[in-house]
Write a protein that holds these residues in place. Structure first.
Motif, PDB file in Angstrom:
ATOM      1  N   PRO A  29       0.365  18.359 -30.678  1.00 42.74           N
ATOM      2  CA  PRO A  29       0.466  17.096 -31.421  1.00 42.74           C
ATOM      3  C   PRO A  29       0.140  15.701 -30.918  1.00 42.74           C
ATOM      4  CG  PRO A  29       2.388  17.851 -30.798  1.00 42.74           C
ATOM      5  CD  PRO A  29       1.325  18.897 -30.082  1.00 42.74           C
ATOM      6  N   TYR A  30      -0.007  15.916 -29.426  1.00 43.28           N
ATOM      7  CA  TYR A  30      -0.145  14.303 -28.817  1.00 43.28           C
ATOM      8  C   TYR A  30      -1.674  13.886 -28.994  1.00 43.28           C
ATOM      9  CZ  TYR A  30       3.982  15.741 -26.034  1.00 43.28           C
ATOM     10  OH  TYR A  30       5.214  16.003 -25.868  1.00 43.28           O
ATOM     11  N   VAL A  31      -2.710  14.732 -29.403  1.00 39.93           N
ATOM     12  CA  VAL A  31      -3.749  14.087 -29.669  1.00 39.93           C
ATOM     13  C   VAL A  31      -4.061  13.684 -31.298  1.00 39.93           C
ATOM     14  CG1 VAL A  31      -4.933  15.957 -28.024  1.00 39.93           C
ATOM     15  CG2 VAL A  31      -4.743  16.332 -30.409  1.00 39.93           C
ATOM     16  N   MET A  32      -3.092  13.648 -31.909  1.00 42.37           N
ATOM     17  CA  MET A  32      -2.972  13.376 -33.217  1.00 42.37           C
ATOM     18  C   MET A  32      -3.382  12.071 -33.344  1.00 42.37           C
ATOM     19  SD  MET A  32      -2.701  16.025 -35.289  1.00 42.37           S
ATOM     20  CE  MET A  32      -2.128  15.160 -37.000  1.00 42.37           C
ATOM     21  N   ALA A  33      -2.935  11.102 -32.339  1.00 42.89           N
ATOM     22  CA  ALA A  33      -2.858   9.837 -32.720  1.00 42.89           C
ATOM     23  C   ALA A  33      -4.468   9.263 -32.525  1.00 42.89           C
ATOM     24  CB  ALA A  33      -1.805   9.097 -31.642  1.00 42.89           C
TER      25      ALA A  33
ATOM     26  N   ILE B  58       3.128  -0.190 -28.085  1.00 43.27           N
ATOM     27  CA  ILE B  58       2.223   0.428 -28.988  1.00 43.27           C
ATOM     28  C   ILE B  58       1.333   1.660 -28.536  1.00 43.27           C
ATOM     29  CG2 ILE B  58       0.040  -0.277 -30.368  1.00 43.27           C
ATOM     30  CD1 ILE B  58       0.946  -2.766 -30.697  1.00 43.27           C
ATOM     31  N   GLN B  59       1.407   1.843 -27.226  1.00 50.48           N
ATOM     32  CA  GLN B  59       0.896   2.821 -26.355  1.00 50.48           C
ATOM     33  C   GLN B  59       1.361   4.222 -26.494  1.00 50.48           C
ATOM     34  OE1 GLN B  59       0.069   1.859 -22.211  1.00 50.48           O
ATOM     35  NE2 GLN B  59      -1.063  -0.042 -23.015  1.00 50.48           N
ATOM     36  N   LEU B  60       2.769   4.198 -26.928  1.00 54.02           N
ATOM     37  CA  LEU B  60       3.517   5.309 -27.302  1.00 54.02           C
ATOM     38  C   LEU B  60       2.871   6.422 -28.291  1.00 54.02           C
ATOM     39  CD1 LEU B  60       7.095   4.007 -26.831  1.00 54.02           C
ATOM     40  CD2 LEU B  60       5.415   5.363 -25.011  1.00 54.02           C
ATOM     41  N   SER B  61       2.865   7.514 -28.303  1.00 52.51           N
ATOM     42  CA  SER B  61       2.427   8.385 -29.187  1.00 52.51           C
ATOM     43  C   SER B  61       3.194   8.397 -30.401  1.00 52.51           C
ATOM     44  CB  SER B  61       2.109   9.802 -28.455  1.00 52.51           C
ATOM     45  OG  SER B  61       0.962   9.739 -27.889  1.00 52.51           O
ATOM     46  N   TYR B  62       4.593   8.251 -30.005  1.00 55.17           N
ATOM     47  CA  TYR B  62       5.609   8.613 -31.165  1.00 55.17           C
ATOM     48  C   TYR B  62       6.589   7.330 -30.951  1.00 55.17           C
ATOM     49  CZ  TYR B  62       4.297  13.345 -31.278  1.00 55.17           C
ATOM     50  OH  TYR B  62       3.605  14.462 -31.469  1.00 55.17           O
TER      51      TYR B  62
ATOM     52  N   ALA C   5       5.542  -5.338 -27.320  1.00 55.42           N
ATOM     53  CA  ALA C   5       5.183  -4.639 -28.417  1.00 55.42           C
ATOM     54  C   ALA C   5       4.140  -5.121 -29.227  1.00 55.42           C
ATOM     55  CB  ALA C   5       6.404  -4.289 -29.380  1.00 55.42           C
ATOM     56  N   GLY C   6       2.774  -5.234 -28.800  1.00 58.82           N
ATOM     57  CA  GLY C   6       1.743  -5.952 -29.480  1.00 58.82           C
ATOM     58  C   GLY C   6       1.777  -7.533 -28.945  1.00 58.82           C
ATOM     59  N   HIS C   7       1.994  -8.461 -29.866  1.00 57.02           N
ATOM     60  CA  HIS C   7       2.175  -9.835 -29.201  1.00 57.02           C
ATOM     61  C   HIS C   7       3.644 -10.367 -29.071  1.00 57.02           C
ATOM     62  CE1 HIS C   7      -2.104 -10.561 -30.126  1.00 57.02           C
ATOM     63  NE2 HIS C   7      -2.011 -10.013 -31.336  1.00 57.02           N
ATOM     64  N   VAL C   8       4.530  -9.465 -29.428  1.00 51.88           N
ATOM     65  CA  VAL C   8       6.011  -9.684 -29.386  1.00 51.88           C
ATOM     66  C   VAL C   8       6.431  -9.223 -27.837  1.00 51.88           C
ATOM     67  CG1 VAL C   8       8.284  -9.267 -30.074  1.00 51.88           C
ATOM     68  CG2 VAL C   8       6.495  -9.344 -31.660  1.00 51.88           C
ATOM     69  N   LEU C   9       7.065 -10.140 -27.292  1.00 51.14           N
ATOM     70  CA  LEU C   9       7.752  -9.921 -25.890  1.00 51.14           C
ATOM     71  C   LEU C   9       9.218  -9.372 -25.853  1.00 51.14           C
ATOM     72  CD1 LEU C   9       7.225 -10.164 -22.605  1.00 51.14           C
ATOM     73  CD2 LEU C   9       8.560 -12.390 -22.793  1.00 51.14           C
ATOM     74  N   ILE C  10       9.434  -8.486 -25.157  1.00 55.71           N
ATOM     75  CA  ILE C  10      11.072  -8.063 -25.160  1.00 55.71           C
ATOM     76  C   ILE C  10      11.315  -8.067 -23.915  1.00 55.71           C
ATOM     77  CG2 ILE C  10      12.194  -5.702 -25.654  1.00 55.71           C
ATOM     78  CD1 ILE C  10      10.072  -4.555 -27.170  1.00 55.71           C
ATOM     79  N   ALA C  11      12.445  -8.972 -23.867  1.00 58.92           N
ATOM     80  CA  ALA C  11      13.271  -9.139 -22.396  1.00 58.92           C
ATOM     81  C   ALA C  11      14.606  -8.668 -22.637  1.00 58.92           C
ATOM     82  CB  ALA C  11      13.211 -10.657 -22.057  1.00 58.92           C
TER      83      ALA C  11
END
Length: 531
Positions: A101-105, A207-211, A234-240
């Motif tokens: 299932p990891y190749v599904m993405a 975003i790089q996470l498969s799930y 997460a994309g353009h959003v920074l998480i601190a």
């Protein structure tokens, strides 16, 4: 050796002789003065444009959409929705047995790209893209693959906590999961979510996470936090994530490294850097929104972002330094210790930094709103009022203390009611000296500073004013003591006028004005409202 000739060969020979005679006749009849013929033009392999046809008069746009278009769109949306990955439904777009299932993405991404190319094809033609064949499979197919390959899953326990484990067996809608601590629990299949492979552990971009399910995101952030990596994106959003300790991620060296693109990982500097570059390139105002719950680190993040903008817009002197010092002043007067945060902002603020056409800081504007005024007179257990009151009592010089008749913070009712007078690892006296430097930096004159301190001391003395009941109707009068005289002196009025204002209410009846005595609770509310 004998040679034989078939009838077909005889026929071909006769045909060839006839064609040869016709060719010789044409050559004899051709005029002699004609130029030689041009070589034949090679056949073009380019696609001929389709003929344009006029639309019929009764043409309807709604009927002109090709029949296959809705199917393409719906299939594309289904693929996007399926990225989260879940074992909860009885039937799902399953993974064929034996496939990971990891190749599904990656397959879904390629399929989406092919679907987008359909838009360039003539709408009257059938799509030539072959859609991937995802057969409808039972839930057991996915679970069987995870059991066979010993892949981790997330299971939600009855207390709501997510735990990682391996599926041992299934029975109906129940699954036995071996947790990481060695225990086995039985949970509903709807409470299972697939976990990401170990190769994606601790990625800097979610975003790089498969799930992209809840436990996978939380685990990735926790993994990075445990390695002192407090920033993710997460994309353009920074998480601190607030580290609640000093981390060596800031300073002039870090600013220089980020400006020279020597470091491009997730960092708070990335947000103001991107905003500044887009502002200079597009000449359009930019906004940075910092949000989060109490204790998330919004105040510190805002200060760090402003420090980076100050470095981009001029350096460490002049107006840039004044803008940075305003944060210290606002923090002293508007922040307080709460049960969750030792430096919680009890107000909202909007900071505008103005830049010139050359990218230099030329001014700033700060708007404040929604100050928690009730904190001045009423505190919850374990919390403090605003920092300025404690810093004033602890760090004011002797001359200022004599002028304000200041005492220790523990002697004021507005400060000691919560039994919390100090913050761990915070020196209120040194903080007051830093405040004085900030006030001088932004050029607030000594007279205005003294007036501000007088009002602060008056608020503290108002909290010490007490009342006594004088009749059976619970009417009160103010007790004449040091608190009344000190508060009246600091406010610039007489003690008698202050006592009258706190114990009576003036009511106009027609042309007459009548003074009505207040009851105990009314007098206390009047005092607190004045403070």
């Amino acid at each position: 050796m004998m040679l034989s000739m078939s009838p077909s060969s005889i026929a071909r020979s006769s045909l060839e002789e006839m064609l040869e005679s016709l060719r010789r006749r044409d050559e004899n009849e051709k005029p002699k003065d004609l130029p030689p013929a041009l070589p034949a033009r090679p056949t073009s392999k380019a696609r001929l444009p389709s003929a344009r046809r006029a639309l019929p008069k009764n043409f309807d746009v709604s009927n002109a959409i090709p029949a296959h278009t809705p199917n393409v769109i719906s299939k594309k949306e289904d693929i996007k929705r399926s990225r989260g990955g879940s074992f909860g439904s009885k039937k799902t777009k399953g993974v064929p047995p034996g496939e990971s299932p990891y190749v599904m993405a990656s397959e879904e991404k390629n399929y989406e790209q092919r679907l987008e190319e359909i838009g360039d094809v003539d709408s009257t033609a059938e799509p030539s893209v072959s859609e991937p064949k995802f057969r409808e499979s039972e839930w057991d197919d996915n679970v069987g693959y995870f059991i066979k390959k010993k892949l981790r899953v997330w299971c939600q326990l009855p207390n709501g906590q997510w735990e990682s484990g391996l599926i041992q067996s299934t029975l109906g809608e129940k699954a036995s999961v071996l947790l990481s601590d060695g225990s086995v629990v039985k949970v509903s299949t709807g409470a299972l979510l697939p976990a990401n492979p170990d190769v994606l552990e601790g990625v800097d971009d979610l975003i790089q996470l498969s799930y992209l399910n809840e436990p996978s995101v939380l685990y990735n952030l926790q993994y990075r936090y445990s390695h002192d990596i407090i920033y993710s994106k997460a994309g353009h959003v920074l998480i601190a994530i607030n580290p609640f300790k000093d981390v060596q991620l800031y300073g002039n060296d870090s600013v220089t490294a980020y400006r020279q693109k020597l470091f491009n990982g997730p960092h708070v500097y990335a947000i103001p850097d991107s905003a500044y570059n887009e502002m200079m390139r597009d000449e359009v105002n930019q906004s940075i929104i910092i949000s989060g719950e109490s204790g998330a680190g919004k105040t510190e993040t805002a200060k760090i972002a402003m420090q980076y903008l100050a470095a981009l817009g001029g350096g460490c002197g002049g107006i840039e330094c004044e803008i940075l010092q305003t944060s210290r002043i606002l923090e002293t007067f508007g922040n307080a210790k709460t049960s969750r945060n030792d430096n919680s902002s009890r107000f909202g603020k909007l900071i505008e930094i103005h830049f010139s056409a050359t990218g230099k800081i030329c001014g700033a504007k700060i708007q404040t709103f929604l100050l928690e005024k009730s904190r001045v007179v009423q505190l919850a257990p374990g919390e403090r009022s605003y920092h300025i009151f404690y810093q004033l009592c602890a760090g004011a010089p002797s001359g200022l203390k004599d002028t304000l008749n200041l005492k220790m913070a523990s002697e004021y009712n507005y400060l000691n009611q919560s039994s919390c007078l100090a913050v761990n690892d915070v020196d209120d006296a040194s903080k007051f000296h830093m405040l004085m430097e900030a006030l001088n930096t932004v050029r607030i004159c000594k007279e205005d500073q003294e007036h501000a301190f007088e009002m602060l001391a008056a608020v503290l003395w108002l909290g010490n004013i007490s009342f006594q009941v004088i009749d059976n109707e619970n009417h009160v009068e103010v007790v004449a003591d040091e608190a009344v005289t000190s508060a009246a002196s600091l406010m610039g009025c007489s003690a008698k006028d202050l006592m009258l204002a706190l114990s009576t209410r003036r009511i106009q009846a027609g042309k007459d004005i009548v003074a009505k005595r207040l009851m105990l609770q009314q007098a206390i509310d009047t005092r607190d409202a004045l403070a």
